[in-house]
Write a protein that holds these residues in place. Structure first.
Motif, mmCIF file in Angstrom:
data_model
loop_
_atom_site.group_PDB
_atom_site.id
_atom_site.type_symbol
_atom_site.label_atom_id
_atom_site.label_comp_id
_atom_site.label_asym_id
_atom_site.label_seq_id
_atom_site.Cartn_x
_atom_site.Cartn_y
_atom_site.Cartn_z
ATOM 1 N N VAL A 77 -1.588 7.357 -0.261
ATOM 2 C CA VAL A 77 -0.199 8.025 -0.728
ATOM 3 C C VAL A 77 -0.405 9.198 -1.322
ATOM 4 O O VAL A 77 -1.486 9.503 -2.151
ATOM 5 N N GLY A 78 0.305 10.126 -1.066
ATOM 6 C CA GLY A 78 0.023 11.591 -1.582
ATOM 7 C C GLY A 78 -1.330 12.168 -1.031
ATOM 8 O O GLY A 78 -2.046 12.643 -1.781
ATOM 9 N N CYS A 79 -1.559 12.159 0.279
ATOM 10 C CA CYS A 79 -2.689 12.349 0.900
ATOM 11 C C CYS A 79 -2.921 13.872 1.719
ATOM 12 O O CYS A 79 -3.769 13.833 2.440
ATOM 13 N N ARG A 80 -2.023 14.641 1.225
ATOM 14 C CA ARG A 80 -1.895 15.983 2.120
ATOM 15 C C ARG A 80 -2.717 16.874 1.367
ATOM 16 O O ARG A 80 -2.409 17.848 1.183
ATOM 17 N N GLY A 81 -3.970 16.651 2.050
ATOM 18 C CA GLY A 81 -5.212 17.475 1.261
ATOM 19 C C GLY A 81 -5.529 17.628 -0.151
ATOM 20 O O GLY A 81 -6.423 17.913 -0.537
ATOM 21 N N GLY A 82 -4.585 16.734 -0.908
ATOM 22 C CA GLY A 82 -4.974 16.532 -2.328
ATOM 23 C C GLY A 82 -5.458 15.363 -2.713
ATOM 24 O O GLY A 82 -5.895 14.576 -1.990
ATOM 25 N N PRO A 83 -5.616 15.020 -4.088
ATOM 26 C CA PRO A 83 -5.738 13.710 -4.422
ATOM 27 C C PRO A 83 -5.032 12.539 -3.752
ATOM 28 O O PRO A 83 -3.865 12.754 -3.960
ATOM 29 N N ALA A 84 -5.422 11.410 -3.490
ATOM 30 C CA ALA A 84 -4.630 10.258 -2.833
ATOM 31 C C ALA A 84 -4.823 8.955 -3.850
ATOM 32 O O ALA A 84 -6.111 9.084 -4.236
ATOM 33 N N SER A 85 -3.936 8.280 -3.632
ATOM 34 C CA SER A 85 -4.166 6.858 -3.969
ATOM 35 C C SER A 85 -3.928 5.926 -3.026
ATOM 36 O O SER A 85 -3.160 6.215 -1.983
ATOM 37 N N ARG A 86 -4.854 4.809 -3.041
ATOM 38 C CA ARG A 86 -4.513 3.840 -1.942
ATOM 39 C C ARG A 86 -3.816 2.531 -2.910
ATOM 40 O O ARG A 86 -4.184 2.212 -3.833
ATOM 41 N N ILE A 87 -2.810 1.805 -2.183
ATOM 42 C CA ILE A 87 -2.141 0.979 -2.537
ATOM 43 C C ILE A 87 -2.141 -0.290 -1.443
ATOM 44 O O ILE A 87 -2.111 0.193 -0.194
ATOM 45 N N GLY A 88 -2.048 -1.519 -1.942
ATOM 46 C CA GLY A 88 -1.686 -2.395 -1.087
ATOM 47 C C GLY A 88 -0.483 -3.086 -1.325
ATOM 48 O O GLY A 88 0.080 -3.143 -2.308
ATOM 49 N N LEU A 89 0.310 -3.410 -0.100
ATOM 50 C CA LEU A 89 1.684 -3.889 -0.092
ATOM 51 C C LEU A 89 1.636 -5.283 0.696
ATOM 52 O O LEU A 89 0.964 -5.333 1.779
ATOM 53 N N ALA A 90 2.361 -6.304 0.251
ATOM 54 C CA ALA A 90 2.561 -7.483 0.929
ATOM 55 C C ALA A 90 3.660 -7.179 2.051
ATOM 56 O O ALA A 90 4.347 -6.070 2.034
ATOM 57 N N LYS A 91 3.562 -7.874 3.148
ATOM 58 C CA LYS A 91 4.503 -7.627 4.085
ATOM 59 C C LYS A 91 5.818 -7.509 3.905
ATOM 60 O O LYS A 91 6.493 -6.673 4.534
ATOM 61 N N ALA A 92 6.407 -8.186 3.109
ATOM 62 C CA ALA A 92 7.707 -8.379 2.575
ATOM 63 C C ALA A 92 8.163 -7.020 2.128
ATOM 64 O O ALA A 92 9.230 -6.481 2.318
ATOM 65 N N LEU A 93 7.184 -6.229 1.325
ATOM 66 C CA LEU A 93 7.572 -4.953 0.891
ATOM 67 C C LEU A 93 7.473 -4.068 2.079
ATOM 68 O O LEU A 93 7.963 -3.053 2.146
ATOM 69 N N ALA A 94 6.292 -3.904 2.757
ATOM 70 C CA ALA A 94 6.043 -2.945 3.908
ATOM 71 C C ALA A 94 7.105 -2.972 4.906
ATOM 72 O O ALA A 94 7.382 -1.883 5.392
ATOM 73 N N GLU A 95 7.810 -4.149 5.126
ATOM 74 C CA GLU A 95 8.933 -4.113 6.119
ATOM 75 C C GLU A 95 10.205 -3.261 5.770
ATOM 76 O O GLU A 95 10.824 -2.948 6.619
ATOM 77 N N GLN A 96 10.224 -3.146 4.459
ATOM 78 C CA GLN A 96 11.380 -2.368 3.854
ATOM 79 C C GLN A 96 11.055 -0.886 3.702
ATOM 80 O O GLN A 96 12.192 0.001 3.281
ATOM 81 N N VAL A 97 10.161 -0.479 4.066
ATOM 82 C CA VAL A 97 9.634 1.249 4.069
ATOM 83 C C VAL A 97 9.884 1.603 5.476
ATOM 84 O O VAL A 97 9.345 1.321 6.316
ATOM 85 N N MET A 98 10.652 2.603 5.501
ATOM 86 C CA MET A 98 10.925 3.189 7.062
ATOM 87 C C MET A 98 10.314 4.657 6.780
ATOM 88 O O MET A 98 10.558 5.496 5.934
ATOM 89 N N VAL A 99 9.558 4.890 7.930
ATOM 90 C CA VAL A 99 8.811 6.133 7.943
ATOM 91 C C VAL A 99 8.973 6.711 9.260
ATOM 92 O O VAL A 99 9.064 6.066 10.283
ATOM 93 N N GLU A 100 9.073 8.231 9.079
ATOM 94 C CA GLU A 100 8.879 9.116 10.572
ATOM 95 C C GLU A 100 7.556 9.136 10.594
ATOM 96 O O GLU A 100 7.059 9.935 9.689
ATOM 97 N N VAL A 101 7.045 9.145 11.916
ATOM 98 C CA VAL A 101 5.756 9.316 12.349
ATOM 99 C C VAL A 101 5.701 10.659 12.419
ATOM 100 O O VAL A 101 6.223 11.355 12.774
ATOM 101 N N THR A 102 4.464 11.236 11.957
ATOM 102 C CA THR A 102 4.078 12.705 12.103
ATOM 103 C C THR A 102 3.142 12.719 13.311
ATOM 104 O O THR A 102 2.685 11.964 13.914
#
Length: 109
Positions: A77-102
């Motif tokens: 997260v927050g990985c556009r050239g600056g400091p980034a963090s990594r997080i882990g998500l359970a499938k139930a949460l990951a399914e709820q996030v809608m992303v526009e692929v770059t």
């Protein structure tokens, strides 16, 4: 053209994440492939789940890179050239996030 070097967890170390523009293709985080970047466009979560996702930094217009799929989904997260963090998500949460692929354009040089 410089080839990206991707380590075992799907995250690129050669170039900053999410350097491309949105493709217009919207999909759930669970539909992304490791190493793929995107921009969060919306969340289907509500209540405590929505608050938790926001607290982790998974908000609208946030750029992310999927590092690992399946149990748990690891997201940079927050990985556009600056400091980034990594997080882990359970499938139930990951399914709820809608992303526009770059889409990464070619670089002249």
């Amino acid at each position: 053209m410089v080839a990206e070097q991707v380590n075992g967890d799907g995250c690129c170390r050669e170039q900053p994440c999410c350097g491309g523009e949105g493709s217009g293709e919207l999909m759930g985080l669970c539909g992304m492939k490791p190493g793929q970047c995107g921009i969060i466009r919306r969340s289907c979560a509500d209540g405590a789940d929505a608050a938790y996702l926001r607290a982790l930094g998974l908000r609208c217009n946030q750029r992310i890179r999927l590092c690992r799929a399946n149990g748990p989904w690891i997201v940079e997260v927050g990985c556009r050239g600056g400091p980034a963090s990594r997080i882990g998500l359970a499938k139930a949460l990951a399914e709820q996030v809608m992303v526009e692929v770059t889409v990464h354009g070619s670089r002249a040089g």
